[in-house]
Scaffold this motif. Structure first.
Motif, PDB file in Angstrom:
ATOM      1  N   ASN A 126      13.117  43.385  38.768  1.00  0.00           N
ATOM      2  CA  ASN A 126      13.618  41.869  38.473  1.00  0.00           C
ATOM      3  C   ASN A 126      13.793  41.744  37.077  1.00  0.00           C
ATOM      4  O   ASN A 126      14.737  40.909  36.625  1.00  0.00           O
ATOM      5  CB  ASN A 126      12.715  40.980  39.112  1.00  0.00           C
ATOM      6  CG  ASN A 126      12.814  41.186  40.798  1.00  0.00           C
ATOM      7  OD1 ASN A 126      13.785  41.581  41.287  1.00  0.00           O
ATOM      8  ND2 ASN A 126      11.836  40.614  41.439  1.00  0.00           N
ATOM      9  N   ILE A 127      12.700  41.960  36.228  1.00  0.00           N
ATOM     10  CA  ILE A 127      12.593  41.831  34.768  1.00  0.00           C
ATOM     11  C   ILE A 127      13.757  42.514  34.202  1.00  0.00           C
ATOM     12  O   ILE A 127      14.599  42.136  33.454  1.00  0.00           O
ATOM     13  CB  ILE A 127      11.449  42.121  34.360  1.00  0.00           C
ATOM     14  CG1 ILE A 127      10.363  41.193  34.721  1.00  0.00           C
ATOM     15  CG2 ILE A 127      11.552  42.158  32.866  1.00  0.00           C
ATOM     16  CD1 ILE A 127       9.182  41.489  34.063  1.00  0.00           C
ATOM     17  N   MET A 128      14.055  43.898  34.480  1.00  0.00           N
ATOM     18  CA  MET A 128      15.023  44.678  34.109  1.00  0.00           C
ATOM     19  C   MET A 128      16.587  43.984  34.441  1.00  0.00           C
ATOM     20  O   MET A 128      17.329  43.792  33.659  1.00  0.00           O
ATOM     21  CB  MET A 128      15.019  46.014  34.678  1.00  0.00           C
ATOM     22  CG  MET A 128      13.910  46.894  34.258  1.00  0.00           C
ATOM     23  SD  MET A 128      13.790  46.682  32.281  1.00  0.00           S
ATOM     24  CE  MET A 128      15.263  47.555  31.791  1.00  0.00           C
ATOM     25  N   LEU A 147       3.787  45.690  20.002  1.00  0.00           N
ATOM     26  CA  LEU A 147       3.018  46.426  21.066  1.00  0.00           C
ATOM     27  C   LEU A 147       1.572  46.066  20.905  1.00  0.00           C
ATOM     28  O   LEU A 147       0.821  46.110  21.954  1.00  0.00           O
ATOM     29  CB  LEU A 147       2.982  47.720  20.383  1.00  0.00           C
ATOM     30  CG  LEU A 147       2.099  48.979  20.777  1.00  0.00           C
ATOM     31  CD1 LEU A 147       2.539  49.065  22.284  1.00  0.00           C
ATOM     32  CD2 LEU A 147       2.164  50.262  20.145  1.00  0.00           C
ATOM     33  N   PRO A 148       1.171  45.527  19.761  1.00  0.00           N
ATOM     34  CA  PRO A 148      -0.258  45.071  19.941  1.00  0.00           C
ATOM     35  C   PRO A 148      -0.476  43.947  20.981  1.00  0.00           C
ATOM     36  O   PRO A 148      -1.550  44.040  21.429  1.00  0.00           O
ATOM     37  CB  PRO A 148      -0.605  44.464  18.523  1.00  0.00           C
ATOM     38  CG  PRO A 148       0.199  45.140  17.489  1.00  0.00           C
ATOM     39  CD  PRO A 148       1.397  45.274  18.401  1.00  0.00           C
ATOM     40  N   ASN A 149       0.461  42.940  21.091  1.00  0.00           N
ATOM     41  CA  ASN A 149       0.127  41.884  22.321  1.00  0.00           C
ATOM     42  C   ASN A 149       0.963  42.419  23.330  1.00  0.00           C
ATOM     43  O   ASN A 149       0.916  41.727  24.363  1.00  0.00           O
ATOM     44  CB  ASN A 149       0.886  40.560  21.572  1.00  0.00           C
ATOM     45  CG  ASN A 149      -0.001  40.029  20.805  1.00  0.00           C
ATOM     46  OD1 ASN A 149      -0.976  39.732  20.699  1.00  0.00           O
ATOM     47  ND2 ASN A 149       0.545  40.006  19.381  1.00  0.00           N
ATOM     48  N   GLN A 150       1.705  43.479  23.551  1.00  0.00           N
ATOM     49  CA  GLN A 150       2.279  44.252  24.759  1.00  0.00           C
ATOM     50  C   GLN A 150       3.278  43.260  25.387  1.00  0.00           C
ATOM     51  O   GLN A 150       3.232  42.812  26.570  1.00  0.00           O
ATOM     52  CB  GLN A 150       1.288  44.620  25.749  1.00  0.00           C
ATOM     53  CG  GLN A 150       0.167  45.626  25.315  1.00  0.00           C
ATOM     54  CD  GLN A 150      -0.775  46.113  26.359  1.00  0.00           C
ATOM     55  OE1 GLN A 150      -1.912  46.287  26.008  1.00  0.00           O
ATOM     56  NE2 GLN A 150      -0.606  45.964  27.462  1.00  0.00           N
ATOM     57  N   THR A 151       4.082  42.511  24.533  1.00  0.00           N
ATOM     58  CA  THR A 151       5.057  41.788  24.901  1.00  0.00           C
ATOM     59  C   THR A 151       6.640  42.311  24.372  1.00  0.00           C
ATOM     60  O   THR A 151       6.728  42.839  23.376  1.00  0.00           O
ATOM     61  CB  THR A 151       4.720  40.333  24.248  1.00  0.00           C
ATOM     62  OG1 THR A 151       4.980  40.201  23.205  1.00  0.00           O
ATOM     63  CG2 THR A 151       3.634  39.633  24.905  1.00  0.00           C
ATOM     64  N   VAL A 152       7.533  41.971  25.503  1.00  0.00           N
ATOM     65  CA  VAL A 152       8.984  41.869  25.050  1.00  0.00           C
ATOM     66  C   VAL A 152       9.546  40.540  24.852  1.00  0.00           C
ATOM     67  O   VAL A 152       9.603  39.773  26.251  1.00  0.00           O
ATOM     68  CB  VAL A 152       9.832  42.885  25.839  1.00  0.00           C
ATOM     69  CG1 VAL A 152      11.179  42.911  25.758  1.00  0.00           C
ATOM     70  CG2 VAL A 152       9.145  44.344  25.898  1.00  0.00           C
ATOM     71  N   ARG A 153      10.065  39.895  23.721  1.00  0.00           N
ATOM     72  CA  ARG A 153      10.662  38.691  23.718  1.00  0.00           C
ATOM     73  C   ARG A 153      12.314  39.115  23.612  1.00  0.00           C
ATOM     74  O   ARG A 153      12.427  39.401  22.779  1.00  0.00           O
ATOM     75  CB  ARG A 153       9.984  37.941  22.751  1.00  0.00           C
ATOM     76  CG  ARG A 153       8.442  37.537  22.961  1.00  0.00           C
ATOM     77  CD  ARG A 153       8.086  36.320  22.004  1.00  0.00           C
ATOM     78  NE  ARG A 153       8.618  36.281  20.600  1.00  0.00           N
ATOM     79  CZ  ARG A 153       7.732  37.002  19.703  1.00  0.00           C
ATOM     80  NH1 ARG A 153       6.542  37.559  19.871  1.00  0.00           N
ATOM     81  NH2 ARG A 153       8.290  36.811  18.460  1.00  0.00           N
ATOM     82  N   VAL A 154      12.815  38.122  24.193  1.00  0.00           N
ATOM     83  CA  VAL A 154      14.268  37.999  24.181  1.00  0.00           C
ATOM     84  C   VAL A 154      14.736  36.560  24.492  1.00  0.00           C
ATOM     85  O   VAL A 154      14.619  35.693  25.305  1.00  0.00           O
ATOM     86  CB  VAL A 154      14.920  38.629  25.330  1.00  0.00           C
ATOM     87  CG1 VAL A 154      16.326  38.701  25.126  1.00  0.00           C
ATOM     88  CG2 VAL A 154      14.471  40.281  25.523  1.00  0.00           C
ATOM     89  N   GLY A 155      15.302  35.795  23.286  1.00  0.00           N
ATOM     90  CA  GLY A 155      15.528  34.397  23.090  1.00  0.00           C
ATOM     91  C   GLY A 155      14.186  33.833  23.559  1.00  0.00           C
ATOM     92  O   GLY A 155      13.320  33.840  22.897  1.00  0.00           O
ATOM     93  N   GLU A 156      14.193  32.900  24.672  1.00  0.00           N
ATOM     94  CA  GLU A 156      12.884  32.130  24.902  1.00  0.00           C
ATOM     95  C   GLU A 156      12.059  32.841  26.074  1.00  0.00           C
ATOM     96  O   GLU A 156      11.156  32.088  26.199  1.00  0.00           O
ATOM     97  CB  GLU A 156      13.593  30.703  25.379  1.00  0.00           C
ATOM     98  CG  GLU A 156      14.484  29.928  24.542  1.00  0.00           C
ATOM     99  CD  GLU A 156      13.592  29.466  23.097  1.00  0.00           C
ATOM    100  OE1 GLU A 156      12.408  29.130  23.216  1.00  0.00           O
ATOM    101  OE2 GLU A 156      14.162  29.695  22.078  1.00  0.00           O
ATOM    102  N   SER A 157      12.558  33.787  26.628  1.00  0.00           N
ATOM    103  CA  SER A 157      11.775  34.484  27.435  1.00  0.00           C
ATOM    104  C   SER A 157      10.772  35.583  26.979  1.00  0.00           C
ATOM    105  O   SER A 157      11.084  36.270  25.936  1.00  0.00           O
ATOM    106  CB  SER A 157      12.930  35.188  28.363  1.00  0.00           C
ATOM    107  OG  SER A 157      13.660  34.397  28.946  1.00  0.00           O
ATOM    108  N   SER A 158       9.626  35.658  27.500  1.00  0.00           N
ATOM    109  CA  SER A 158       8.706  36.803  26.990  1.00  0.00           C
ATOM    110  C   SER A 158       8.000  37.569  28.332  1.00  0.00           C
ATOM    111  O   SER A 158       8.022  36.776  29.376  1.00  0.00           O
ATOM    112  CB  SER A 158       7.706  35.870  26.487  1.00  0.00           C
ATOM    113  OG  SER A 158       6.771  37.115  26.004  1.00  0.00           O
ATOM    114  N   TYR A 159       8.341  38.693  28.227  1.00  0.00           N
ATOM    115  CA  TYR A 159       7.548  39.604  29.182  1.00  0.00           C
ATOM    116  C   TYR A 159       6.418  40.510  28.704  1.00  0.00           C
ATOM    117  O   TYR A 159       6.525  41.131  27.681  1.00  0.00           O
ATOM    118  CB  TYR A 159       8.524  40.395  29.844  1.00  0.00           C
ATOM    119  CG  TYR A 159      10.059  39.908  30.220  1.00  0.00           C
ATOM    120  CD1 TYR A 159      10.276  39.209  31.401  1.00  0.00           C
ATOM    121  CD2 TYR A 159      10.941  39.494  29.048  1.00  0.00           C
ATOM    122  CE1 TYR A 159      11.406  38.519  31.561  1.00  0.00           C
ATOM    123  CE2 TYR A 159      12.114  38.945  29.265  1.00  0.00           C
ATOM    124  CZ  TYR A 159      12.549  38.167  30.436  1.00  0.00           C
ATOM    125  OH  TYR A 159      13.578  37.571  30.744  1.00  0.00           O
TER     126      TYR A 159
END
Length: 199
Positions: A126-128, A147-159
């Motif tokens: 779903n995230i993909m 990587l330190p916070n283990q997040t992928v941010r795209v625009g206003e979205s964060s995963y």
């Protein structure tokens, strides 16, 4: 090797499952022992219309102008399946990618990526779907990998993404398998010295 903490850049979408290492870097190009020079052969069978790599395939994602310079590659499940060739992450990194995000990644390919400072991230289907939609809507959208916070941010979205702690630390410190072993050099030397005395 230089450690990995953050990566910012565009993403190229390769919306396909079960992409194997022979597609990533075909066997006829496994001729060197260094990690450079493989990028030009990346996805050879899909990127080129001829065997001599003179004519690009305009239909393939990585040859399209809108995706040039991408630092993140998006794909689907079982990315990197097939043989254990370490040349696959070498080719991806040499081409300019610093991160592969897919629904799932083959185990050996995943380990080879960690060993070569190419960050592999597995996210749900779903995230993909969301990530592919971001790129479809705007090919210039910027991905920020932390990587330190283990997040992928795209625009206003964060995963959030998961990664084993030892893999995370090896990436941040820039350690391959040999470097990881050398991190214990003092302990190894002390063990050898005491063992010699005991014998």
């Amino acid at each position: 090797m230089t450690g990995f903490t953050e990566l910012t850049g565009k993403a190229a979408p390769l919306d396909q499952a079960n992409i194997d290492t022979d597609q990533i870097i075909p066997k006829q190009f496994l001729t060197g022992v260094t990690r450079s020079g493989y990028g030009k052969h990346l996805f050879h069978d899909w990127r080129y219309l001829d065997l001599h790599e003179q004519e690009l395939n305009p239909e393939f994602t990585l040859t399209q102008e809108k995706h040039k310079g991408a630092k993140v590659l998006l794909s689907r499940e079982n990315f990197g399946c097939g043989s254990s060739r370490e040349h696959a992450p070498w080719a991806l990194a040499d081409f300019g990618f610093g991160c592969i995000i897919a629904t799932s990644l083959a185990d050996i390919f995943y380990s080879n990526c960690i060993n070569n400072q190419l960050l592999p991230i597995a996210l749900s289907s779903n995230i993909m779907d969301d990530l592919f939609e971001h790129v479809a809507s705007n090919p210039d959208v910027i991905f920020h990998i932390d990587l330190p916070n283990q997040t992928v941010r795209v625009g206003e979205s964060s995963y959030k993404f998961e990664i084993a702690q030892h893999h995370k630390q090896n990436m941040i410190k820039g350690l391959d398998a040999i470097g990881q072993t050398l991190d214990f050099d003092e302990s190894i030397s002390a063990f050898e010295k005491n063992r010699a005395a005991w014998l």
